[in-house]
Scaffold this motif. Structure first.
Motif, PDB file in Angstrom:
ATOM      1  N   PRO A 289      12.432  20.809  -6.819  1.00 12.18           N
ATOM      2  CA  PRO A 289      12.857  21.324  -8.131  1.00 12.18           C
ATOM      3  C   PRO A 289      14.340  21.697  -8.157  1.00 12.18           C
ATOM      4  O   PRO A 289      14.996  21.557  -9.195  1.00 12.18           O
ATOM      5  N   ILE A 290      14.875  22.119  -7.030  1.00 13.97           N
ATOM      6  CA  ILE A 290      16.308  22.428  -6.968  1.00 13.97           C
ATOM      7  C   ILE A 290      17.109  21.144  -7.144  1.00 13.97           C
ATOM      8  O   ILE A 290      18.097  21.116  -7.882  1.00 13.97           O
ATOM      9  N   PHE A 291      16.696  20.066  -6.482  1.00 12.13           N
ATOM     10  CA  PHE A 291      17.381  18.775  -6.650  1.00 12.13           C
ATOM     11  C   PHE A 291      17.292  18.305  -8.096  1.00 12.13           C
ATOM     12  O   PHE A 291      18.253  17.758  -8.652  1.00 12.13           O
ATOM     13  N   ILE A 292      16.140  18.504  -8.713  1.00 13.93           N
ATOM     14  CA  ILE A 292      15.970  18.107 -10.109  1.00 13.93           C
ATOM     15  C   ILE A 292      16.925  18.900 -10.995  1.00 13.93           C
ATOM     16  O   ILE A 292      17.568  18.344 -11.896  1.00 13.93           O
ATOM     17  N   ALA A 293      17.042  20.198 -10.749  1.00 15.27           N
ATOM     18  CA  ALA A 293      17.952  21.033 -11.539  1.00 15.27           C
ATOM     19  C   ALA A 293      19.405  20.597 -11.358  1.00 15.27           C
ATOM     20  O   ALA A 293      20.166  20.530 -12.334  1.00 15.27           O
TER      21      ALA A 293
END
Length: 133
Positions: free
Chosen positions: A86-90
């Motif tokens: 989710p951090i990469f997606i953000a």
């Protein structure tokens, strides 16, 4: 000697009916999310072909779709830290936002969004190191 498959573990054979039901719901929702992501990616590819050109925002959007699929795969395989995806997606979403806003964006907003990317990158680094130990 082979490792037992996660589905063969005692946790997979949960005697608790509520636990089994929630696991079934989780698996179903993950499959729905995967199908929706693949549908959205297909629609984006069709739009690019129809338009006849590819822009950076299209490529970043495909990376978002790829990260979502990777995150779903992590939930199924359990081979990596699912908290990092989710951090990469953000990070990718903020980068896409910067690209889409283009030159009309105020300078301080670029600094804020770049700071958010830097903060998220630091969080991903910390999460990766903490989970590795």
């Amino acid at each position: 000697m082979t490792e037992p498959h996660p589905a063969d573990s005692p946790a997979a054979a949960d005697p608790n009916p509520a636990g089994r039901a929630l696991r079934f719901i989780e698996q179903g929702l993950l499959m729905v999310a995967a199908l929706m992501t693949l549908g959205a990616a297909g629609a984006e590819v069709a739009a690019v072909f129809q338009r006849g050109s590819i822009v950076l925002a299209d490529i970043l959007l495909m990376f978002l779709y790829t990260e979502v699929i990777a995150m779903i795969a992590v939930f199924y395989t359990g081979k990596a830290s699912s908290f990092v995806f989710p951090i990469f997606i953000a990070i990718t979403a903020i980068a896409r936002l910067i690209v889409l806003q283009g030159k009309d964006m105020q300078a301080e907003n670029v600094v804020f969004e770049a700071g958010a990317i830097l903060l998220l990158a630091g969080a991903a680094l910390v999460m990766g190191r903490v989970r590795a130990h």
